[in-house]
Design a protein around this motif. Structure first.
Motif, mmCIF file in Angstrom:
data_model
loop_
_atom_site.group_PDB
_atom_site.id
_atom_site.type_symbol
_atom_site.label_atom_id
_atom_site.label_comp_id
_atom_site.label_asym_id
_atom_site.label_seq_id
_atom_site.Cartn_x
_atom_site.Cartn_y
_atom_site.Cartn_z
ATOM 1 N N ARG A 106 0.849 -1.187 0.000
ATOM 2 C CA ARG A 106 0.000 0.000 0.000
ATOM 3 C C ARG A 106 0.893 1.248 0.000
ATOM 4 O O ARG A 106 1.882 1.308 0.718
ATOM 5 N N GLY A 107 0.558 2.211 -0.826
ATOM 6 C CA GLY A 107 1.289 3.475 -0.860
ATOM 7 C C GLY A 107 2.533 3.448 -1.725
ATOM 8 O O GLY A 107 3.349 4.359 -1.665
ATOM 9 N N ARG A 108 2.676 2.398 -2.548
ATOM 10 C CA ARG A 108 3.901 2.280 -3.340
ATOM 11 C C ARG A 108 4.057 3.447 -4.312
ATOM 12 O O ARG A 108 5.117 4.083 -4.376
ATOM 13 N N GLU A 109 2.993 3.738 -5.062
ATOM 14 C CA GLU A 109 3.104 4.775 -6.090
ATOM 15 C C GLU A 109 3.353 6.146 -5.444
ATOM 16 O O GLU A 109 4.172 6.922 -5.920
ATOM 17 N N VAL A 110 2.647 6.414 -4.359
ATOM 18 C CA VAL A 110 2.792 7.715 -3.693
ATOM 19 C C VAL A 110 4.216 7.888 -3.176
ATOM 20 O O VAL A 110 4.856 8.924 -3.388
ATOM 21 N N LEU A 111 4.731 6.833 -2.521
ATOM 22 C CA LEU A 111 6.091 6.912 -1.988
ATOM 23 C C LEU A 111 7.103 7.100 -3.107
ATOM 24 O O LEU A 111 8.049 7.886 -2.981
ATOM 25 N N PHE A 112 6.890 6.396 -4.200
ATOM 26 C CA PHE A 112 7.856 6.507 -5.294
ATOM 27 C C PHE A 112 7.842 7.915 -5.881
ATOM 28 O O PHE A 112 8.905 8.474 -6.195
ATOM 29 N N LEU A 113 6.647 8.473 -6.020
ATOM 30 C CA LEU A 113 6.555 9.857 -6.503
ATOM 31 C C LEU A 113 7.288 10.813 -5.567
ATOM 32 O O LEU A 113 7.955 11.747 -6.003
ATOM 33 N N LEU A 114 7.167 10.546 -4.277
ATOM 34 C CA LEU A 114 7.854 11.370 -3.286
ATOM 35 C C LEU A 114 9.375 11.299 -3.496
ATOM 36 O O LEU A 114 10.075 12.320 -3.466
ATOM 37 N N TYR A 115 9.873 10.085 -3.729
ATOM 38 C CA TYR A 115 11.303 9.915 -4.005
ATOM 39 C C TYR A 115 11.698 10.717 -5.242
ATOM 40 O O TYR A 115 12.709 11.406 -5.253
ATOM 41 N N LEU A 116 10.875 10.593 -6.290
ATOM 42 C CA LEU A 116 11.191 11.305 -7.533
ATOM 43 C C LEU A 116 11.204 12.818 -7.301
ATOM 44 O O LEU A 116 12.055 13.525 -7.834
ATOM 45 N N ALA A 117 10.254 13.286 -6.491
ATOM 46 C CA ALA A 117 10.163 14.725 -6.260
ATOM 47 C C ALA A 117 11.418 15.255 -5.565
ATOM 48 O O ALA A 117 11.863 16.367 -5.837
ATOM 49 N N THR A 118 12.009 14.432 -4.680
ATOM 50 C CA THR A 118 13.193 14.919 -3.966
ATOM 51 C C THR A 118 14.398 15.064 -4.891
ATOM 52 O O THR A 118 15.364 15.717 -4.534
ATOM 53 N N LEU A 119 14.322 14.456 -6.086
ATOM 54 C CA LEU A 119 15.425 14.607 -7.049
ATOM 55 C C LEU A 119 15.624 16.062 -7.435
ATOM 56 O O LEU A 119 16.713 16.476 -7.791
ATOM 57 N N MET A 120 14.525 16.824 -7.400
ATOM 58 C CA MET A 120 14.590 18.202 -7.859
ATOM 59 C C MET A 120 15.121 19.158 -6.796
ATOM 60 O O MET A 120 15.491 20.286 -7.096
ATOM 61 N N ILE A 121 15.119 18.717 -5.542
ATOM 62 C CA ILE A 121 15.516 19.613 -4.455
ATOM 63 C C ILE A 121 17.035 19.759 -4.422
ATOM 64 O O ILE A 121 17.747 18.774 -4.275
ATOM 65 N N PRO A 122 17.543 20.975 -4.582
ATOM 66 C CA PRO A 122 18.993 21.139 -4.562
ATOM 67 C C PRO A 122 19.540 20.925 -3.141
ATOM 68 O O PRO A 122 18.843 21.167 -2.153
ATOM 69 N N PHE A 123 20.780 20.481 -3.091
ATOM 70 C CA PHE A 123 21.411 20.196 -1.802
ATOM 71 C C PHE A 123 21.423 21.420 -0.894
ATOM 72 O O PHE A 123 21.316 21.303 0.323
ATOM 73 N N GLN A 124 21.522 22.608 -1.498
ATOM 74 C CA GLN A 124 21.630 23.827 -0.695
ATOM 75 C C GLN A 124 20.390 24.058 0.168
ATOM 76 O O GLN A 124 20.460 24.723 1.190
ATOM 77 N N VAL A 125 19.222 23.524 -0.274
ATOM 78 C CA VAL A 125 18.006 23.709 0.523
ATOM 79 C C VAL A 125 18.088 22.903 1.816
ATOM 80 O O VAL A 125 17.757 23.398 2.891
ATOM 81 N N THR A 126 18.550 21.665 1.722
ATOM 82 C CA THR A 126 18.579 20.816 2.917
ATOM 83 C C THR A 126 19.853 21.002 3.732
ATOM 84 O O THR A 126 19.938 20.528 4.855
ATOM 85 N N MET A 127 20.838 21.695 3.148
ATOM 86 C CA MET A 127 22.135 21.799 3.820
ATOM 87 C C MET A 127 22.041 22.499 5.181
ATOM 88 O O MET A 127 22.628 22.024 6.163
ATOM 89 N N ILE A 128 21.312 23.606 5.254
ATOM 90 C CA ILE A 128 21.295 24.383 6.493
ATOM 91 C C ILE A 128 20.574 23.637 7.632
ATOM 92 O O ILE A 128 21.142 23.497 8.712
ATOM 93 N N PRO A 129 19.343 23.105 7.376
ATOM 94 C CA PRO A 129 18.738 22.294 8.447
ATOM 95 C C PRO A 129 19.598 21.078 8.804
ATOM 96 O O PRO A 129 19.690 20.720 9.991
ATOM 97 N N ASN A 130 20.237 20.474 7.823
ATOM 98 C CA ASN A 130 21.120 19.346 8.117
ATOM 99 C C ASN A 130 22.274 19.761 9.011
ATOM 100 O O ASN A 130 22.695 19.023 9.897
ATOM 101 N N TYR A 131 22.791 20.949 8.729
ATOM 102 C CA TYR A 131 23.884 21.453 9.560
ATOM 103 C C TYR A 131 23.410 21.652 10.999
ATOM 104 O O TYR A 131 24.094 21.248 11.952
ATOM 105 N N ILE A 132 22.219 22.246 11.139
ATOM 106 C CA ILE A 132 21.683 22.464 12.491
ATOM 107 C C ILE A 132 21.461 21.121 13.187
ATOM 108 O O ILE A 132 21.821 20.946 14.355
ATOM 109 N N LEU A 133 20.881 20.164 12.423
ATOM 110 C CA LEU A 133 20.613 18.835 12.987
ATOM 111 C C LEU A 133 21.909 18.134 13.397
ATOM 112 O O LEU A 133 22.054 17.663 14.531
#
Lengths: 281, 327
Positions: A106-133
């Motif tokens: 259950r939820g295979r297609e939705v999860l896969f779409l979510l994975y695909l969507a993260t391909l577009m997110i540049p590293f610079q967006v997640t870098m700062i929260p990752n640094y804080i974390l």
């Protein structure tokens, strides 16, 4: 028609001008490497006097670099970090890709779409929260896990492996299941061995990316002993910005092993870049 | 000279061979293909990857969005400021300077890289002797650590003793100050980037060229097409998916330019030069030098918006001019 399709006899004479152009281009491409080597063997600032002392030659610069900077340690760090990232990426992506390609849930297609969507997110967006974390909440600054974990999960590898796994006939799974194999065994003993080429290709591509990664290791390391090669070289440059003989020796030390691996395995490199670069087409 | 995609007998044959006779029943399908216990099994397979994604991608994405609407104090306290960061960016001349610089790099680097890569690939696609050696040489900078490349270029372009300046002097010309003159800093970074990345576009184009069926060239030659016509009407349309792909990839890559500018200009004057301040450089500065994590996140979302819009528009345009093979 048939004769036309055969390769025509190769007359290199016709390609003389092409060889000429390619040679000029090769010289342009090689010039930086040549000067890197040349200057690294010159005595301190011998080139300052507007001349090129081709008769002077010393290997002292290399000893000096190792005295000034722990390049051996940078190497060790780069190897530990890159190899771990590649192995973790292959492991997590191939497990996830197996689920996406061969199992129903259950939820295979939705999860896969979510994975695909993260391909577009540049590293610079997640870098700062990752640094804080990583640096503030987990207090992992200057640790291997800080250098390794945030880049060990690749949506791209998952996507590529899923496409590849989908091409393997489903009958193989079914035959194995009839013989009593579970999903884990099918993944390990059937799917992975059949995907050797694509796994190797991904490994080389991701290794290269991890080895040359700059921004994340730059922000997450402070201690000299935790630097990777690119960061070590950049900080070396900051310290010795006018000591060209040392900078070049340092660059050569940073490059030679990579270039040797590249020249020995250059077909794999090119295949890896092509496959990954073409988006798996 | 229109090329019909259907006229490719060699391409379509294997798929006919593999086609299964319709009468053969697929015995196993309903008995083994799906079992309910695959649900939790599948989740187990997904667990490591999903956990990593949640922790290092999905939660950070949401965190970044939240962060862009506030500011994180040094004490660790978070203060919401609404659209304050975005409004500040809108009026920030340094930010627009960074956008302008980045746009310059995109316009200067991407077309040149595609043209050089294609020309090299066309040359190496000929039956040349020693083309493997050429490929090794042109691809060498791609595997080179960018920091080492930047160090050497700083040396080559050095005004006092760099070999390029020496050529200027020996011709009786005064060499420009490549690394500290604002009007030459950008071209210097462009030069480094071209040296570093042209081998990449070359290799991808080479793979695309080798996928063009020889029959098409032969047919065109029989019809009396010149070398230029064959290139224009066979090669260009057939490799256009690759051109499109490389174009988008390189534009996004150029928009994220950081390391080249960071290493090249930091060494020549301490603080980053105004001429080579890129968008990602400004993110880095705000987050890690000015302690403005919120503002840095807002810039990062601007970057994301650019990449998103760009990918979207390109996917739309693609349908109009890109030729795809019909298999």
């Amino acid at each position: 028609m048939a004769t036309l399709a055969l390769p025509r006899p190769v007359a290199q004479r016709n390609y003389l001008w092409l060889h000429g152009l390619l040679l000029v281009g090769s010289i342009v491409m090689l010039t930086p490497f040549a000067f890197m080597l040349l200057v690294s063997f010159w005595p301190k600032n011998a080139f300052m006097a507007h001349r090129y002392p081709l008769d002077q030659f010393t290997i002292q610069n290399y000893f000096e670099v190792f005295r000034q900077t722990p390049f051996g340690r940078y190497y060790l760090n780069s190897i530990i970090v890159s190899v771990s990232i590649v192995l973790l990426q292959l492991l997590t992506s191939s497990l996830a890709a197996f689920a996406f390609a061969r199992l129903r849930f259950r939820g295979r297609e939705v999860l896969f779409l979510l994975y695909l969507a993260t391909l577009m997110i540049p590293f610079q967006v997640t870098m700062i929260p990752n640094y804080i974390l990583v640096a503030r909440f987990l207090q992992w600054r200057d640790t291997y896990q800080a250098l390794i974990l945030p880049t060990s999960f690749s949506a791209f590898s998952t996507f590529l492996l899923r496409q590849y796994f989908k091409g393997i006939p489903l009958e193989m799974d079914e035959a194995a299941r009839m013989d009593g194999a579970g999903s884990f065994r099918i993944w390990w003993q059937i799917i992975l061995p059949l995907s050797g080429a694509v796994l190797a290709t991904l490994a080389i591509f991701n290794f290269q990316a991890a080895w040359n990664d700059f921004l994340w290791p730059l922000v997450i390391t402070n201690k000299e002993s935790m630097r990777t090669i690119p960061i070590g070289l950049a900080s070396f440059q900051g310290q010795f910005s006018t000591e060209w003989h040392l900078l070049m020796a340092g660059s050569v030390i940073a490059l030679v092993p990579v270039l040797i691996i590249y020249i020995l395995g250059q077909n794999w490199f090119v295949r890896g870049i092509t496959l990954s670069g073409m988006g798996g087409r | 000279m229109a090329i019909q995609p259907q006229e490719q007998p060699l391409r379509s044959e294997p798929s006919i061979d593999r086609r299964r006779p319709l009468a053969t029943p697929t015995v196993s399908r309903h008995r083994f293909a799906w079992r309910p216990d695959q649900h939790w099994e599948a989740y187990l397979f997904l667990l490591p990857s999903l956990a990593g994604f949640l922790l290092f991608v999905l939660i950070p994405v949401l965190g970044s969005l939240l962060l862009s609407f506030g500011e994180l104090k040094l004490s660790g306290a978070f203060q919401l400021v609404g659209i304050g960061n975005y409004r500040e960016l809108w009026r920030d001349p340094v930010f627009w300077r960074a956008v302008q610089n980045t746009a310059y790099f995109m316009v200067a680097i991407v077309p040149l890289q595609l043209i050089f890569g294609l020309l090299l690939a066309l040359a190496l696609n000929q039956p040349l002797r020693g083309k493997l050696a050429y490929r090794v040489i042109y691809f060498m900078p791609v595997v080179t650590t960018i920091v080492a490349g930047a160090i050497v270029f700083q040396y080559l372009l050095n005004r006092d003793f760099g070999p390029i300046s020496q050529i200027f002097w020996s011709l009786g010309l005064k060499p420009p100050n490549f690394l500290s003159d604002p009007s030459w800093q950008k071209p210097s970074v462009v030069l480094l980037t071209l040296w570093k990345n042209t081998g990449f576009t070359m290799v991808i184009y080479l793979a695309a060229l080798q996928g063009v069926p020889q029959e098409l060239y032969d047919a065109a030659e029989v019809d009396g097409a010149s070398a230029w016509q064959r290139f224009r009407n066979v090669t260009v349309p057939l490799i256009s998916p690759t051109t499109f792909f490389l174009f988008v990839l390189q534009m996004i890559g150029a928009f994220q330019l950081f390391t080249e500018a960071y290493v090249m200009t930091r060494g020549s004057g301490g603080a980053p030069a105004q001429a080579t301040l890129t968008v990602v450089y400004y993110i880095y500065q705000n987050a890690f030098a000015f302690n403005r994590m919120g503002k840095a996140s807002a810039i990062a979302w601007f970057l994301f918006l650019f990449i998103f819009i760009f990918t979207f528009i390109q996917t739309r345009m693609q349908r109009r001019w890109v030729y795809y093979e019909v298999n």
